[in-house]
Design a protein around this motif. Structure first.
Motif, PDB file in Angstrom:
ATOM      1  N   TYR A  19       7.128   1.812   5.122  1.00 48.07           N
ATOM      2  CA  TYR A  19       8.570   3.178   5.344  1.00 48.07           C
ATOM      3  C   TYR A  19       7.241   4.813   5.407  1.00 48.07           C
ATOM      4  N   ASP A  20       8.461   5.553   6.310  1.00 45.83           N
ATOM      5  CA  ASP A  20       8.177   6.719   6.476  1.00 45.83           C
ATOM      6  C   ASP A  20       8.293   7.922   5.493  1.00 45.83           C
ATOM      7  N   ALA A  21       7.648   8.617   4.917  1.00 48.49           N
ATOM      8  CA  ALA A  21       8.477   9.497   4.229  1.00 48.49           C
ATOM      9  C   ALA A  21       8.770  10.240   4.801  1.00 48.49           C
ATOM     10  N   THR A  22       7.993  10.980   5.602  1.00 45.84           N
ATOM     11  CA  THR A  22       8.095  12.079   6.375  1.00 45.84           C
ATOM     12  C   THR A  22       9.341  12.235   7.376  1.00 45.84           C
ATOM     13  N   ALA A  23       9.809  11.271   7.737  1.00 47.03           N
ATOM     14  CA  ALA A  23      10.827  10.882   8.122  1.00 47.03           C
ATOM     15  C   ALA A  23      12.109  12.027   7.221  1.00 47.03           C
ATOM     16  N   THR A  24      13.083  12.592   8.354  1.00 48.03           N
ATOM     17  CA  THR A  24      14.309  13.458   7.220  1.00 48.03           C
ATOM     18  C   THR A  24      14.990  12.778   6.940  1.00 48.03           C
ATOM     19  N   ALA A  25      15.605  13.895   6.102  1.00 45.88           N
ATOM     20  CA  ALA A  25      16.643  12.873   4.735  1.00 45.88           C
ATOM     21  C   ALA A  25      17.806  12.323   5.662  1.00 45.88           C
ATOM     22  N   GLY A  26      17.945  11.110   5.035  1.00 49.02           N
ATOM     23  CA  GLY A  26      19.119  10.166   5.809  1.00 49.02           C
ATOM     24  C   GLY A  26      18.749   9.260   6.468  1.00 49.02           C
ATOM     25  N   ILE A  62       0.679  -1.166   0.345  1.00 50.35           N
ATOM     26  CA  ILE A  62       0.180  -0.310   0.060  1.00 50.35           C
ATOM     27  C   ILE A  62       0.965   1.450  -0.092  1.00 50.35           C
ATOM     28  N   ASN A  63       1.297   1.848  -1.128  1.00 49.10           N
ATOM     29  CA  ASN A  63       1.607   3.130  -0.784  1.00 49.10           C
ATOM     30  C   ASN A  63       0.677   4.286  -1.253  1.00 49.10           C
ATOM     31  N   GLY A  64       1.160   5.199  -0.069  1.00 49.57           N
ATOM     32  CA  GLY A  64       0.292   6.514   0.230  1.00 49.57           C
ATOM     33  C   GLY A  64       1.517   7.739   0.324  1.00 49.57           C
ATOM     34  N   ALA A  65       0.873   8.862   0.876  1.00 48.96           N
ATOM     35  CA  ALA A  65       1.632  10.295   0.600  1.00 48.96           C
ATOM     36  C   ALA A  65       2.451  10.958   1.394  1.00 48.96           C
ATOM     37  N   ASP A  66       1.957   9.598   3.087  1.00 53.31           N
ATOM     38  CA  ASP A  66       2.958   9.922   3.325  1.00 53.31           C
ATOM     39  C   ASP A  66       4.299   8.593   3.767  1.00 53.31           C
ATOM     40  N   GLY A  67       4.080   7.004   3.074  1.00 54.92           N
ATOM     41  CA  GLY A  67       4.509   6.254   3.702  1.00 54.92           C
ATOM     42  C   GLY A  67       4.246   4.973   2.880  1.00 54.92           C
ATOM     43  N   SER A  68       4.755   3.600   3.073  1.00 52.73           N
ATOM     44  CA  SER A  68       4.093   2.930   2.495  1.00 52.73           C
ATOM     45  C   SER A  68       4.334   1.547   3.703  1.00 52.73           C
ATOM     46  N   ILE A  69       3.478   0.525   2.956  1.00 53.05           N
ATOM     47  CA  ILE A  69       3.405  -0.847   3.513  1.00 53.05           C
ATOM     48  C   ILE A  69       3.590  -1.631   2.929  1.00 53.05           C
ATOM     49  N   ALA A  70       3.926  -2.828   3.141  1.00 54.04           N
ATOM     50  CA  ALA A  70       4.931  -4.124   1.786  1.00 54.04           C
ATOM     51  C   ALA A  70       4.331  -5.271   2.743  1.00 54.04           C
ATOM     52  N   THR A  93      11.651   0.367   7.570  1.00 50.55           N
ATOM     53  CA  THR A  93      11.373  -0.604   8.337  1.00 50.55           C
ATOM     54  C   THR A  93      11.129  -1.817   8.701  1.00 50.55           C
ATOM     55  N   ARG A  94      11.875  -3.099   8.973  1.00 48.70           N
ATOM     56  CA  ARG A  94      11.773  -4.315   9.431  1.00 48.70           C
ATOM     57  C   ARG A  94      10.794  -4.405  10.506  1.00 48.70           C
ATOM     58  N   ILE A  95      10.091  -4.930  11.351  1.00 50.27           N
ATOM     59  CA  ILE A  95       9.038  -4.989  12.101  1.00 50.27           C
ATOM     60  C   ILE A  95       8.757  -6.060  12.257  1.00 50.27           C
ATOM     61  N   LEU A  96       9.522  -7.072  13.639  1.00 50.12           N
ATOM     62  CA  LEU A  96       8.643  -8.174  13.506  1.00 50.12           C
ATOM     63  C   LEU A  96       7.707  -8.331  14.910  1.00 50.12           C
ATOM     64  N   THR A  97       6.355  -8.810  14.052  1.00 46.37           N
ATOM     65  CA  THR A  97       5.181  -8.645  15.264  1.00 46.37           C
ATOM     66  C   THR A  97       5.382 -10.101  15.578  1.00 46.37           C
ATOM     67  N   THR A  98       6.085  -9.689  16.508  1.00 43.42           N
ATOM     68  CA  THR A  98       5.709 -10.848  17.482  1.00 43.42           C
ATOM     69  C   THR A  98       5.710 -10.506  19.123  1.00 43.42           C
TER      70      THR A  98
END
Length: 417
Positions: free
Chosen positions: A308-315, A288-296, A320-325
């Motif tokens: 993915y957080d598109a609002t994070a600062t440059a660099g 899912i791709n959005g204006a502020d980020g994505s989830i895959a 981000t890999r989240i282990l959902t446990t």
């Protein structure tokens, strides 16, 4: 000697069908109450199927008390509370209609039926039965994957912002060998459709559930890549694999489905369902791709979610890999310590836990037959678009259902590990 106190009551289960889905469902019914604090305790009462010898072995292996070769016996038994339908799609309608008329709770595997017309009748029957307290649910079990349930939570909280694009794939390779024998899943009369209905239905349901949006029109193409198959029993038996003299049968469903969808918000989505993708065993992928980020997400790494957080600062940008446990993730608190992953079978256990909780609390579980009917309309529209070469095919807006608002994994969030 200390004895264990019984729960408030039992829920007697009658299951029809004992193949792949029968094994998965039986495992879930046996174990849900051992890991989740349920209001009712499931009891595996009766298993129904066609072949008595195989049925005896399956009942012993799965833990059912008794068997019958007539599914009608299960529906007519006043001691049975819930009917679990794990048979090919061409039988769903008759069994579900009888079970709902008898006032039973019903769990029906997806897709709901092999036609829109039958699905509509089943949905109407479910609505009538609901008024009398009978609950019904369609088995889109992937909704109960902790990572996907968490993805839905993040999207609803605005993690990706305004949704701009949706893409989904379901890739398998188990039918990529042209000498693999014929199976009921390749027969339109029994299966309804091929890759489209078998695995494409899952990504249709998931993208709508994740985003809270509904598909309003589609443009698609279906392809039968391997038009004939060795008759069952000949590929490895009479004719031998690769033997040109082996009897072959026509494949009457698609092997590959490609379609574009427009959602009711105007967002475009791309979909691919294939059983020809060499090397892909169960790669159900959603992004899912959005204006502020994505989830895959990819089910072949089912305990992981990429955000993915598109609002994070440059660099500092990047997935981000989240282990959902973690116990904070849907369903996870009822299982193992953090980092000890879950498997495919757990999605069915979560489905049963949610269903039994809904029955005990007198509320409607999700996905409802109404939601499953909407998926059936999408499947039919894709097939019509492909058959007619008509480009975009509109889905009747009257079939669009209100997005489910139940919080996934509520049974887990209220109980301890």
């Amino acid at each position: 000697m200390t004895t264990t106190q019984a729960r408030t009551g039992t829920l007697n289960v009658g299951m029809i069908g004992y193949g792949f889905m029968g094994a998965a469902h039986s495992h879930a019914w046996r174990n849900a109450h051992r890991f989740f604090d349920l209001p009712l305790t499931p009891q595996l009462r009766t298993l129904a199927g066609r072949t008595e010898s195989a049925l005896v072995a399956a009942a012993e292996r799965y833990g059912f008390e008794q068997i019958t070769t007539r599914w009608q016996d299960v529906v007519e038994d006043p001691e049975i509370d819930v009917i679990d339908i794990c048979t090919p799609g061409d039988t769903h309608y008759e069994i579900a209609m009888a079970a709902l008329a008898a006032g039973k709770h019903v769990l029906c595997e997806k897709p709901l039926a092999n036609s829109v017309e039958q699905s509509e009748e089943m949905t109407a029957a479910a609505a009538a039965a609901r008024a009398q307290g009978a609950r019904s649910i369609c088995g889109f079990s992937y909704r109960r994957t902790p990572a996907l349930a968490y993805a839905r939570q993040l999207i609803s909280e605005g993690a990706v912002g305004e949704i701009r694009q949706i893409r989904a794939q379901y890739l398998q390779d188990w039918l990529s060998d042209a000498e693999s024998p014929m199976t009921w899943r390749l027969d339109k009369d029994k299966a309804g459709s091929g890759a489209l209905g078998d695995i494409g239905a899952h990504i249709i349901d998931l993208t709508q559930w994740l985003t809270g949006q509904r598909i309003s029109s589609v443009s698609g193409t279906l392809e039968t890549v391997i038009p004939t198959r060795p008759a069952a029993g000949t590929a490895q038996g009479l004719g031998g694999k690769g033997d040109a003299s082996a009897e072959r049968q026509d494949v009457t469903v698609d092997d590959l489905a490609l379609f574009t969808a427009r959602f009711d918000s105007g967002v475009l989505g791309s979909f691919e369902a294939s059983r020809m993708a060499q090397g892909r065993k169960n790669a159900m992928r959603v992004e899912i791709n959005g204006a502020d980020g994505s989830i895959a997400f990819d089910f072949e790494r089912m305990n992981e979610l990429e955000v993915y957080d598109a609002t994070a600062t440059a660099g500092r940008q990047g997935f981000t890999r989240i282990l959902t446990t973690e116990p904070e993730h849907p369903y996870a608190a009822n299982w193992w310590p953090t980092g000890h992953g879950l498997g495919y079978e757990h999605t069915f256990t979560h489905q049963i836990a949610d269903l039994v909780t809904a029955i005990g609390e007198g509320v409607d579980p999700s996905p409802s037959f109404e939601e499953a009917l909407q998926v059936q309309h999408v499947l039919a529209a894709v097939e019509a678009s492909s058959n007619n070469g008509s480009g975009w095919t509109t889905i009747d807006p009257t079939t669009t259902t209100t997005p489910d608002t139940n919080t996934p994994g509520t049974t887990t969030e209220e109980t301890s590990r």
